[in-house]
Design a protein around this motif. Structure first.
Motif, short mmCIF file in Angstrom:
data_model
loop_
_atom_site.label_atom_id
_atom_site.label_comp_id
_atom_site.label_asym_id
_atom_site.label_seq_id
_atom_site.Cartn_x
_atom_site.Cartn_y
_atom_site.Cartn_z
N ALA A 150 7.84 66.74 8.48
CA ALA A 150 8.07 67.89 9.35
C ALA A 150 8.24 67.48 10.82
N ILE A 151 7.55 66.43 11.23
CA ILE A 151 7.73 65.95 12.60
C ILE A 151 9.12 65.35 12.76
N ARG A 152 9.53 64.58 11.81
CA ARG A 152 10.86 63.97 11.85
C ARG A 152 11.95 65.02 11.76
N ASP A 153 11.74 66.06 10.95
CA ASP A 153 12.77 67.08 10.72
C ASP A 153 12.09 68.44 10.60
N PRO A 154 12.15 69.27 11.65
CA PRO A 154 11.48 70.57 11.62
C PRO A 154 12.00 71.52 10.54
N ILE A 186 12.50 53.46 2.54
CA ILE A 186 13.12 54.12 3.68
C ILE A 186 12.97 53.22 4.90
N GLU A 187 14.09 52.81 5.48
CA GLU A 187 14.06 52.04 6.72
C GLU A 187 13.81 53.00 7.87
N PHE A 188 12.70 52.79 8.58
CA PHE A 188 12.20 53.79 9.51
C PHE A 188 13.21 54.16 10.59
N ASP A 189 13.82 53.19 11.23
CA ASP A 189 14.71 53.48 12.35
C ASP A 189 15.91 54.32 11.92
N SER A 190 16.52 53.99 10.80
CA SER A 190 17.67 54.77 10.36
C SER A 190 17.24 56.17 9.90
N VAL A 192 14.86 58.05 11.23
CA VAL A 192 14.75 58.92 12.40
C VAL A 192 16.10 59.11 13.09
N ASP A 193 16.92 58.09 13.08
CA ASP A 193 18.23 58.21 13.74
C ASP A 193 19.10 59.25 13.06
N ARG A 194 18.97 59.39 11.73
CA ARG A 194 19.82 60.33 10.99
C ARG A 194 19.63 61.76 11.47
N MET A 195 18.43 62.09 11.94
CA MET A 195 18.15 63.44 12.43
C MET A 195 18.05 63.50 13.95
N ASN A 196 18.48 62.43 14.61
CA ASN A 196 18.47 62.42 16.09
C ASN A 196 17.11 62.83 16.65
N VAL A 197 16.07 62.21 16.14
CA VAL A 197 14.70 62.56 16.53
C VAL A 197 14.49 62.24 18.01
N PRO A 198 14.03 63.22 18.81
CA PRO A 198 13.80 62.95 20.22
C PRO A 198 12.64 62.01 20.45
N GLU A 199 12.56 61.46 21.65
CA GLU A 199 11.62 60.39 21.94
C GLU A 199 10.17 60.80 21.73
N ASP A 200 9.82 62.04 22.09
CA ASP A 200 8.42 62.45 21.95
C ASP A 200 7.99 62.50 20.49
N TYR A 219 -0.19 53.73 -0.94
CA TYR A 219 0.62 54.62 -1.78
C TYR A 219 2.07 54.64 -1.32
N PHE A 220 2.28 54.71 -0.01
CA PHE A 220 3.65 54.79 0.52
C PHE A 220 4.20 53.42 0.90
N ASP A 221 3.46 52.37 0.57
CA ASP A 221 3.93 50.99 0.76
C ASP A 221 4.48 50.80 2.18
N ILE A 222 3.66 51.13 3.16
CA ILE A 222 4.10 51.08 4.56
C ILE A 222 4.10 49.63 5.04
N TRP A 223 5.23 49.22 5.63
CA TRP A 223 5.37 47.90 6.21
C TRP A 223 5.56 48.03 7.71
N TYR A 224 4.97 47.05 8.43
CA TYR A 224 4.99 47.11 9.90
C TYR A 224 5.70 45.89 10.46
N ALA A 225 6.34 46.10 11.60
CA ALA A 225 6.92 45.01 12.38
C ALA A 225 6.20 44.94 13.73
N GLU A 226 6.61 44.05 14.60
CA GLU A 226 5.92 43.90 15.88
C GLU A 226 5.98 45.17 16.72
N ASN A 227 7.07 45.91 16.59
CA ASN A 227 7.23 47.11 17.42
C ASN A 227 6.82 48.39 16.71
N GLY A 228 6.15 48.29 15.56
CA GLY A 228 5.70 49.49 14.86
C GLY A 228 6.12 49.48 13.41
#
Length: 243
Positions: A150-154, A186-190, A192-200, A219-228
């Motif tokens: 919901a935060i990514r896409d209202p 799901i590649e995180f950057d793409s 959020v980019d698909r829905m033009n998520v604002p910076e906040d 459960y969601f197999d979350i992977w992290y990089a240096e920037n998040g």
């Protein structure tokens, strides 16, 4: 909602999650016996095109957003398109022998009405093939999934557990013939980019993933990089049901 998806039509056309995958192949195969099919909330038309490629003679596409219908028709010229609401389908009873809906129903305000409408427009013996993000039965994990979506896409309303879908289908007169689960990375950057998520909201998502409890990380197999956060997986439920 229509405005938001109109702006995102190109992103959905190019999205690897929507463009292909084992789930798309399976869903289209399940409806391959059809002569006349309807793809609801078609987005960029990938599911409708997959249906045609399996041998369905004629496929109509429906979407709430005119830009999506136009995108589907320009990408796949053999498709015929209609702008319409999944919960008030503009078709007569017993019109289609297959209906599909892929990775869209979590945007619908009233999924039970949507399922009833699908039952109404399907001819006796018709098949309904559905795929959507599915919530875990664990309430905390389901809350995490629905919160970040919901935060990514209202326009996200809710992802539901499998049993909820089974209850809606049964109430509408469907018999579930087959189900399958898939997990898509799901590649995180793409994402959020698909829905033009604002910076906040982007920062809010990063923080939620950074502080995700261990159960959610597993459960969601979350992977992290240096920037998040770099990627995560989402469970998707596929259902073939017959009226």
């Amino acid at each position: 909602m229509a405005t938001a998806f109109g702006r995102a039509s190109t992103g959905y056309r190019d999205s690897p999650v929507h463009r292909g995958g084992r789930d798309l192949s399976l869903l289209s195969e399940w409806a391959s016996e059809a002569t006349l099919a309807l793809d609801i909330a078609t987005g960029a038309g990938h599911t409708a095109n997959a249906l045609m490629r399996t041998g369905v003679e004629e496929v109509l596409v429906l979407d709430l957003t005119r830009e999506m219908v136009e995108m589907a028709q320009s990408s796949f010229p053999l498709l015929r398109g209609v702008v319409g609401d999944a919960e008030a389908l503009p078709f007569a009873d017993n019109t289609f022998d297959a209906v599909s809906c892929r990775i869209a129903a979590h945007h619908f305000p009233d999924p039970a009405t949507f399922v009833s409408e699908v039952a109404r427009i399907l001819a006796p013996g018709g098949v309904f093939v559905l795929e959507d993000n599915v919530a875990p039965e664990d309430e905390a994990l389901a809350e995490f999934l629905n919160t970040v979506e919901a935060i990514r896409d209202p326009t996200h309303v809710e992802s539901y557990p499998e049993q909820t879908w089974r209850d809606w289908l049964s109430a509408a007169g469907f018999v579930v013939e087959e189900t399958a689960w898939v997990r898509r990375t799901i590649e995180f950057d793409s994402w959020v980019d698909r829905m033009n998520v604002p910076e906040d909201r982007f920062s809010e998502l990063q923080e939620l993933f950074d502080k995700a409890p261990n159960a959610a990380r597993r459960y969601f197999d979350i992977w992290y990089a240096e920037n998040g956060v770099a990627s995560f997986t989402t469970p998707k439920l596929l259902v073939r049901a017959r009226i």
